[in-house]
Every structure is written in C-alpha cells, then in structure tokens.
Scaffold this active site. Sequence first.
Site, mmCIF file in Angstrom:
data_model
loop_
_atom_site.group_PDB
_atom_site.id
_atom_site.type_symbol
_atom_site.label_atom_id
_atom_site.label_comp_id
_atom_site.label_asym_id
_atom_site.label_seq_id
_atom_site.Cartn_x
_atom_site.Cartn_y
_atom_site.Cartn_z
ATOM 1 N N GLU A 149 45.107 34.512 33.687
ATOM 2 C CA GLU A 149 45.488 33.418 34.583
ATOM 3 C C GLU A 149 44.198 32.858 35.148
ATOM 4 O OE1 GLU A 149 48.301 32.132 34.904
ATOM 5 O OE2 GLU A 149 49.772 33.637 34.320
ATOM 6 N N CYS A 160 44.244 27.846 42.435
ATOM 7 C CA CYS A 160 44.045 27.349 41.072
ATOM 8 C C CYS A 160 45.027 26.243 40.714
ATOM 9 C CB CYS A 160 44.144 28.498 40.074
ATOM 10 S SG CYS A 160 45.668 29.472 40.213
ATOM 11 N N LYS A 185 41.325 46.814 39.936
ATOM 12 C CA LYS A 185 40.034 46.474 40.526
ATOM 13 C C LYS A 185 40.198 45.165 41.287
ATOM 14 C CE LYS A 185 36.702 43.841 39.592
ATOM 15 N NZ LYS A 185 36.354 43.404 40.977
ATOM 16 N N GLU A 216 36.499 22.537 38.418
ATOM 17 C CA GLU A 216 37.322 23.095 39.482
ATOM 18 C C GLU A 216 36.422 23.369 40.687
ATOM 19 O OE1 GLU A 216 40.841 26.385 39.884
ATOM 20 O OE2 GLU A 216 38.984 27.035 38.920
#
Length: 479
Positions: A249, A282, A174, A382
């Site tokens: 992750e 990231c 997906k 973040e």
Amino acid sequence: MIEKRQFYINGAWVDPAASRDFPVIDPSTEEEVAVISLGDKADTDAAVAAANAAFETWSQTDPAERIAVVEKILEIYNARAEDMAQAMTTEMGAPLKLSREDQVGAGSYHIKNFIRAAKEFDFVRMLRPDAPNDRIILDPIGTVAMITPWNWPMNQVTLKVIPALLTGCTMVLKPSEIAPLSSILFTEILDEAGVPAGVYNMVNGDGVGVGSQLSAHPGVDMVSFTGSTRAGIAISKAAADTIKRVSLELGGKGANLVFADADEDAVRRGVAHMMENTGQSCNAPSRMLVERSIYDDAVEIARETAENTGVANAHDDGDHIGPLVSQMQWDKVQGLIQKGIDEGARLVAGGLGRPDGLNRGYFARPTVFADVTNDMTIAREEIFGPVLSMIPFDTEEEAVRIANDTVYGLTNYAQTQDPDRLRRMARKLRSGMIHLNGKSRSAGAPFGGIKQSGNSREGGAWGLEDFVEVKAVGGYPAE
C-alpha cells in the site's frame, strides 16, 4: 521521559541484543519525549523464529477460537482508547480530537469489521455444485512481516495484524521508528488479550535495518508494507530472492474533479479533506481539477477555506490541524512549496515557513496553489503536507486525461450532480478507489490502489484473502 527499549518476542518483553537507543520526538514541541531501541539482525532472527515455531499450532486452530481472541483485543483496545489517542498525538502530532475520533476510531472500526467478515468467511469452499468432490481450501500463508508507517498508525497496524490473526498466520510487526508508542501500546493489548506466545511479535527498527532484514528473511513467507513507493520498490527487490508474497500500500496523488454543477460545498469539502491530518494521508485529494466556468470562484473559496484552517499544538483540544511529523518531513514540504513558486504556480494561500505565532514545532501553513499545470513538480510528486494544487479544465475528457496522467492510482474524487457523469467517472478514473460527491466507501470495502500506489486490497473479506494461499483439492469426501 518514557523508556520503551524492549521488544516483544515469543510472548515476552525482552531486551534488545545490542543497545541502540533512538529518540522519539514530539512534533508539536520538538522535544524528546521517549526512547526506544532499534533492533538488529539477532532480534529480527529471534522474532521470525518465534513466529515460525508458533505457526504449526496457530494455523490449525478453529477459526471461532481466533475470532474470540480478536474480540478480546477489541474489548481491551476500546478500554484503552484514551491512552492510544494520547500516544498518537505525542508521537506523530495528530490533534487530540482527530486522535480520539479518527485515529483511534480507525483501529476499532477495522477490528470490528474484520470480526464480522471472519464470521462469514469460508476457509473450505465447494468448487461448483456439479463437482461435489472438489474443494478450495484457503490456508494461512505463514509468517508475515508487517512494516507500518507513522501517519495513521492504528489504521495500518490493525489492517495487517487483525486479518493475519484471523486467518491463522503468525507475524512480526515493525512499526515506524518515528511513531512507535502506539504500536507498543497495541502490543500490550494483544498480550493482555492472550494471543499465544510467538503468534505476534514486535521489533522496533528502521527501514535500513530491521525492515530490510525482514524483507529478505528466508523465514518470512509474506511482507505486508504500507509506506512510500520508493520503499515499496526496495522491499519488492529484497523479497524477490525468496519469492515471498509482497503486499504493498503505497503513495498517491489523488485528483478531485469539480464540475460546474457540483454542490456548493464541494470545494470547501475538498480543501478540508486535503488538510486533514496535516495533509499526511496517501489518499488525500491533493490535485483539485475545476471546470473553467467556476474556476475563479473555486480558487477564492479554496483560499478562504485554507486561511480559515486553524493550526495549533496537537495537545490542544479543538478543530485544527497539527504539525508535520518530523524535521525531515517539514523540510521536504517546504522544499516542494518553494518548487511550486519557482515553477510558476500562483500562490493564493499559505506558503513558506510556520504559521504566525508558532515558532517551535514542525508546523506548516495550509497552502493553496492555483494555475498549476500537471507537469509541475507539485502536481507530480506526493507532497504529504497541507498543500493543494488547483488545475483548470474545459471538458470532461480533458479532466479525465489530467486525472489519470500520474504514476499513482490510489483514490480519485468527482463532484457533479449528473448521475450519468458520476457513472462515467467511476469507470474512467484509474484508481483503486473512487469517492463521488463526498461519499466514502462503506464498511468492508477494500482499500488499495493500482500502478505505483500498490498491489493489494486491505479491509473486509479482501483483507482476509490477502493473507491466505489457495489450495485446490480433488477427491474430497462428500459430506
């Protein structure tokens, strides 16, 4: 208008069970450029059933046969590199040069390195020389649900699909509904390469729909997810009832420690790395910690570097950054820039709004904040945009304490000419990856983090091991 409403299930392109159109927006223009369909439970169930049915045969194939299929995938992937670059530029706004060199290149790099790792990978291993009738057998885990993000599409898709294929797993992908075009093209590549029916399936959908259905599905043995920490927590909870493996992750808030003896390009290199992919990585070094004796000079270099960072339409060739991926992401970044201003950080470059001359598209200004403290929101969250926070430090111990004072632990960076200090940084910084003096990791090194940055390792032999179960056998006939 590109119309890609179908899903790939059991070796064929099929219509969705129900019509649920979803627009794909070009972030450089804010225009609708494609339409896909979002799947529902019937589509998810069909894809999982196809993968389950194919597992018995695919899992028992000779590893050499699986390697041959992946080698064919690599050949076709390279032949369609320009199509892939154009797809990613259109769907998520990576500038063409970045798409061609890095975004597409990440996929071919991983495929090639997985092939090399698979050729050296022993699925049946001796326990010890003094135990000649013991074997450790590494079996494919089963059907894997793969949920991938929009920021590095082929990087993440190949890090999941390719090792799963090589270890004998079957799968349902997906991709991000925001950036699905590259994964649709990748699916065409796998179909052309002759991946057997049911081994690989793809269903478009959102996280609340197909993502949640896959995470909780009793026919799924493992979920491999790359994305936000918030979503990773939700997936882990959804998967708990069926005790499936969850490989995560997640986000990061990397610290880049710049000591007074760092090389003269350390600050420029750190700012450029932060701004790459419009800050939507990231592992971006989003906190620059600078020794106080060179702090003022570093702030000036960072300001100059940010102001000289070009911003332009992703479809234009050249060295520049492109837009953020969506209106939602643009709004988030603007809100965090405002938060930095409100909490007292010193804005030295960039700031709110779009760059001059760019009135349409999700473009943000390359931004640098100085005099940030590690308790400020912009140092804790973040941002996932082109925003750098600069923090001064006085001692090595203070720098390490600030760097490690975060819920994340993906990548940290250190810049110094002292070999002993480099060794100390490698040991003391708490993250899954460390980059010293601008040196990246070599091919086959594992990618992954600790704490709220995740719990898995992708790439090379570690990436293959992520998709296997360990079986211990006693009484195995000696050969």
